[in-house]
Design a protein around this motif. Structure first.
Motif, PDB file in Angstrom:
ATOM      1  N   ARG A   1       0.810  -1.225   0.000  1.00 25.10           N
ATOM      2  CA  ARG A   1       0.000   0.000   0.000  1.00 25.10           C
ATOM      3  C   ARG A   1       0.840   1.271   0.000  1.00 25.10           C
ATOM      4  NH1 ARG A   1      -0.316  -1.614   5.532  1.00 25.10           N
ATOM      5  NH2 ARG A   1       0.013   0.092   7.035  1.00 25.10           N
ATOM      6  N   PHE A   2       2.161   1.133   0.125  1.00 23.71           N
ATOM      7  CA  PHE A   2       3.029   2.309   0.199  1.00 23.71           C
ATOM      8  C   PHE A   2       3.638   2.637  -1.168  1.00 23.71           C
ATOM      9  CE2 PHE A   2       3.168   0.382   4.432  1.00 23.71           C
ATOM     10  CZ  PHE A   2       2.755   1.460   5.203  1.00 23.71           C
ATOM     11  N   ALA A   3       3.810   3.923  -1.423  1.00 26.96           N
ATOM     12  CA  ALA A   3       4.474   4.362  -2.653  1.00 26.96           C
ATOM     13  C   ALA A   3       5.938   3.931  -2.641  1.00 26.96           C
ATOM     14  CB  ALA A   3       4.378   5.878  -2.778  1.00 26.96           C
ATOM     15  N   ALA A   4       6.492   3.774  -3.832  1.00 29.69           N
ATOM     16  CA  ALA A   4       7.892   3.357  -3.946  1.00 29.69           C
ATOM     17  C   ALA A   4       8.817   4.344  -3.241  1.00 29.69           C
ATOM     18  CB  ALA A   4       8.273   3.208  -5.412  1.00 29.69           C
ATOM     19  N   ALA A   5       8.562   5.639  -3.394  1.00 30.86           N
ATOM     20  CA  ALA A   5       9.421   6.647  -2.764  1.00 30.86           C
ATOM     21  C   ALA A   5       9.336   6.576  -1.236  1.00 30.86           C
ATOM     22  CB  ALA A   5       9.039   8.038  -3.252  1.00 30.86           C
ATOM     23  N   THR A   6       8.162   6.274  -0.707  1.00 34.03           N
ATOM     24  CA  THR A   6       8.006   6.138   0.738  1.00 34.03           C
ATOM     25  C   THR A   6       8.826   4.966   1.256  1.00 34.03           C
ATOM     26  OG1 THR A   6       5.783   7.095   0.663  1.00 34.03           O
ATOM     27  CG2 THR A   6       6.330   5.768   2.602  1.00 34.03           C
ATOM     28  N   LEU A   7       8.801   3.858   0.531  1.00 30.25           N
ATOM     29  CA  LEU A   7       9.598   2.694   0.928  1.00 30.25           C
ATOM     30  C   LEU A   7      11.088   2.982   0.831  1.00 30.25           C
ATOM     31  CD1 LEU A   7       7.452  -0.091  -0.752  1.00 30.25           C
ATOM     32  CD2 LEU A   7       7.605   0.430   1.685  1.00 30.25           C
ATOM     33  N   TYR A   8      11.483   3.714  -0.198  1.00 27.16           N
ATOM     34  CA  TYR A   8      12.891   4.105  -0.351  1.00 27.16           C
ATOM     35  C   TYR A   8      13.348   4.928   0.858  1.00 27.16           C
ATOM     36  CZ  TYR A   8      16.658   7.194  -1.951  1.00 27.16           C
ATOM     37  OH  TYR A   8      17.809   7.924  -2.047  1.00 27.16           O
ATOM     38  N   GLU A   9      12.540   5.898   1.254  1.00 21.78           N
ATOM     39  CA  GLU A   9      12.887   6.719   2.412  1.00 21.78           C
ATOM     40  C   GLU A   9      12.903   5.883   3.686  1.00 21.78           C
ATOM     41  OE1 GLU A   9      13.886   9.764   2.372  1.00 21.78           O
ATOM     42  OE2 GLU A   9      13.347  10.417   0.360  1.00 21.78           O
ATOM     43  N   ALA A  10      11.924   4.998   3.826  1.00 17.68           N
ATOM     44  CA  ALA A  10      11.832   4.173   5.029  1.00 17.68           C
ATOM     45  C   ALA A  10      13.025   3.236   5.176  1.00 17.68           C
ATOM     46  CB  ALA A  10      10.535   3.374   5.015  1.00 17.68           C
ATOM     47  N   MET A  11      13.611   2.835   4.070  1.00 21.21           N
ATOM     48  CA  MET A  11      14.787   1.957   4.112  1.00 21.21           C
ATOM     49  C   MET A  11      16.087   2.720   4.323  1.00 21.21           C
ATOM     50  SD  MET A  11      14.337  -1.179   1.427  1.00 21.21           S
ATOM     51  CE  MET A  11      14.107  -0.176  -0.034  1.00 21.21           C
ATOM     52  N   GLY A  12      15.990   4.024   4.551  1.00 20.62           N
ATOM     53  CA  GLY A  12      17.200   4.809   4.736  1.00 20.62           C
ATOM     54  C   GLY A  12      17.801   5.243   3.426  1.00 20.62           C
ATOM     55  N   LYS A  13      16.946   5.552   2.441  1.00 18.39           N
ATOM     56  CA  LYS A  13      17.359   5.989   1.112  1.00 18.39           C
ATOM     57  C   LYS A  13      18.195   4.918   0.414  1.00 18.39           C
ATOM     58  CE  LYS A  13      17.293  10.857   2.513  1.00 18.39           C
ATOM     59  NZ  LYS A  13      15.973  11.142   1.935  1.00 18.39           N
ATOM     60  N   ARG A  14      17.638   3.729   0.373  1.00 15.05           N
ATOM     61  CA  ARG A  14      18.298   2.599  -0.296  1.00 15.05           C
ATOM     62  C   ARG A  14      17.292   1.877  -1.187  1.00 15.05           C
ATOM     63  NH1 ARG A  14      19.419  -1.647   2.421  1.00 15.05           N
ATOM     64  NH2 ARG A  14      18.043  -1.194   4.188  1.00 15.05           N
ATOM     65  N   GLY A  15      17.817   1.090  -2.121  1.00  9.50           N
ATOM     66  CA  GLY A  15      17.000   0.163  -2.878  1.00  9.50           C
ATOM     67  C   GLY A  15      16.492   0.646  -4.216  1.00  9.50           C
ATOM     68  N   ASP A  16      16.800   1.884  -4.593  1.00 10.02           N
ATOM     69  CA  ASP A  16      16.278   2.401  -5.857  1.00 10.02           C
ATOM     70  C   ASP A  16      17.058   1.851  -7.052  1.00 10.02           C
ATOM     71  OD1 ASP A  16      18.383   4.025  -4.673  1.00 10.02           O
ATOM     72  OD2 ASP A  16      18.133   5.376  -6.395  1.00 10.02           O
ATOM     73  N   LEU A  17      16.325   1.594  -8.136  1.00 11.03           N
ATOM     74  CA  LEU A  17      16.926   1.140  -9.387  1.00 11.03           C
ATOM     75  C   LEU A  17      17.094   2.320 -10.341  1.00 11.03           C
ATOM     76  CD1 LEU A  17      16.220  -1.577  -8.119  1.00 11.03           C
ATOM     77  CD2 LEU A  17      15.488  -2.372 -10.367  1.00 11.03           C
ATOM     78  N   GLU A  18      17.797   2.075 -11.442  1.00 15.73           N
ATOM     79  CA  GLU A  18      18.051   3.138 -12.411  1.00 15.73           C
ATOM     80  C   GLU A  18      16.743   3.778 -12.881  1.00 15.73           C
ATOM     81  OE1 GLU A  18      20.257   1.314 -15.516  1.00 15.73           O
ATOM     82  OE2 GLU A  18      22.064   1.070 -14.314  1.00 15.73           O
ATOM     83  N   PRO A  19      16.704   5.113 -12.973  1.00 10.99           N
ATOM     84  CA  PRO A  19      15.475   5.793 -13.398  1.00 10.99           C
ATOM     85  C   PRO A  19      15.032   5.454 -14.815  1.00 10.99           C
ATOM     86  CG  PRO A  19      16.978   7.331 -12.322  1.00 10.99           C
ATOM     87  CD  PRO A  19      17.745   6.060 -12.542  1.00 10.99           C
ATOM     88  N   ALA A  20      15.918   4.871 -15.618  1.00 13.98           N
ATOM     89  CA  ALA A  20      15.548   4.523 -16.993  1.00 13.98           C
ATOM     90  C   ALA A  20      14.485   3.431 -17.048  1.00 13.98           C
ATOM     91  CB  ALA A  20      16.782   4.068 -17.774  1.00 13.98           C
ATOM     92  N   LEU A  21      14.318   2.675 -15.972  1.00 14.36           N
ATOM     93  CA  LEU A  21      13.295   1.628 -15.937  1.00 14.36           C
ATOM     94  C   LEU A  21      11.949   2.278 -15.626  1.00 14.36           C
ATOM     95  CD1 LEU A  21      15.254  -1.111 -13.963  1.00 14.36           C
ATOM     96  CD2 LEU A  21      15.072  -0.802 -16.429  1.00 14.36           C
ATOM     97  N   ARG A  22      11.114   2.384 -16.647  1.00 14.60           N
ATOM     98  CA  ARG A  22       9.870   3.128 -16.523  1.00 14.60           C
ATOM     99  C   ARG A  22       8.657   2.269 -16.875  1.00 14.60           C
ATOM    100  NH1 ARG A  22      11.208   6.891 -13.357  1.00 14.60           N
ATOM    101  NH2 ARG A  22       9.179   7.834 -13.817  1.00 14.60           N
ATOM    102  N   ALA A  23       7.495   2.741 -16.454  1.00 17.98           N
ATOM    103  CA  ALA A  23       6.247   2.030 -16.726  1.00 17.98           C
ATOM    104  C   ALA A  23       5.897   2.101 -18.203  1.00 17.98           C
ATOM    105  CB  ALA A  23       5.122   2.616 -15.888  1.00 17.98           C
ATOM    106  N   VAL A  24       5.578   0.933 -18.767  1.00 19.14           N
ATOM    107  CA  VAL A  24       5.053   0.843 -20.121  1.00 19.14           C
ATOM    108  C   VAL A  24       3.542   0.660 -20.061  1.00 19.14           C
ATOM    109  CG1 VAL A  24       5.068  -0.497 -22.267  1.00 19.14           C
ATOM    110  CG2 VAL A  24       7.204  -0.093 -21.033  1.00 19.14           C
ATOM    111  N   GLY A  25       3.091  -0.176 -19.133  1.00 16.07           N
ATOM    112  CA  GLY A  25       1.660  -0.414 -18.946  1.00 16.07           C
ATOM    113  C   GLY A  25       1.172   0.292 -17.705  1.00 16.07           C
ATOM    114  N   ALA A  26       0.385  -0.401 -16.889  1.00 18.82           N
ATOM    115  CA  ALA A  26      -0.083   0.174 -15.631  1.00 18.82           C
ATOM    116  C   ALA A  26       1.108   0.570 -14.770  1.00 18.82           C
ATOM    117  CB  ALA A  26      -0.965  -0.833 -14.891  1.00 18.82           C
ATOM    118  N   ALA A  27       0.937   1.655 -14.002  1.00 15.75           N
ATOM    119  CA  ALA A  27       2.075   2.245 -13.319  1.00 15.75           C
ATOM    120  C   ALA A  27       2.163   1.895 -11.839  1.00 15.75           C
ATOM    121  CB  ALA A  27       2.048   3.767 -13.485  1.00 15.75           C
TER     122      ALA A  27
END
Length: 201
Positions: A11-37
């Motif tokens: 139920r949490f946004a990806a950015a919220t989880l990234y912050e909750a993990m101590g600003k870790r776990g993000d993948l390259e921004p080039a990986l983007r939604a093609v279908g549902a987001a």
């Protein structure tokens, strides 16, 4: 058919989880939604031989319901590892979505189906289908190592990977982060000076 139950972190946004993990776990921004987001689920990992999509297509037929098929395609954008037909096959199994560092095609069809596909790009060139590939091993996608069972969270902001062993302890941290974000927004709406809220003076 095996089905993976919904996860409380979904139920949490990806950015919220990234912050909750101590600003870790993000993948390259080039990986983007093609279908549902919006995409969330445990990783079902696949590694394809470069220029060959056979393993990805097999994954569409065997991945558990609720899982995210994570396809390491070698980072090439000149041939595709996923398309409309594989999307339909995975949807019928109840797969949550796909994440790949390769290219996809049939993007109009995928968007119309409303199913989550995150990829590094789109291309018209198909791949050969000869090499069996590898399944259930750690893969490198988007600048991170993703292991079977790691949680993938993706939305319009980007993709975050949560190590399986960190998932249980992350829930209270994510709840705290979400509450912090909501409280900040309430103060902004109440007229507080944004500089003060950010501690800039």
């Amino acid at each position: 058919m095996e089905t993976i139950p919904a996860h409380p972190l979904s139920r949490f946004a990806a950015a919220t989880l990234y912050e909750a993990m101590g600003k870790r776990g993000d993948l390259e921004p080039a990986l983007r939604a093609v279908g549902a987001a919006r995409l969330f689920g445990p990783a079902f990992t696949v590694r394809c031989h470069i220029g060959d999509s056979r393993a990805a297509l097999v994954a569409a037929a065997i991945a558990p319901a609720g899982s995210v098929i994570v396809i390491a395609a070698g980072g090439t954008h000149r041939s595709t590892v996923w398309g409309g037909s594989s999307t339909r096959a995975a949807m019928r199994r109840g797969v949550a979505g796909v994440l790949t560092d390769g290219a996809v095609r049939d993007t109009v069809e995928i968007r119309a189906l409303g199913w989550p596909v995150f990829a590094a790009g789109a291309a018209v060139r198909g791949a050969v289908k000869n090499h069996p590939g590898w399944f259930g091993e750690p893969v490198s996608v988007g600048g991170a190592v993703i292991r079977p069972g790691d949680l993938v969270s993706a939305d319009e902001d980007g993709v975050v990977v949560i190590p399986a062993e960190d998932a249980a302890g992350l829930l209270p941290l994510a709840e705290r982060q979400a509450a912090k974000e909501a409280a900040l927004d309430l103060e902004i709406e109440a007229g507080a000076d944004f500089r003060d809220l950010q501690g800039f003076r």
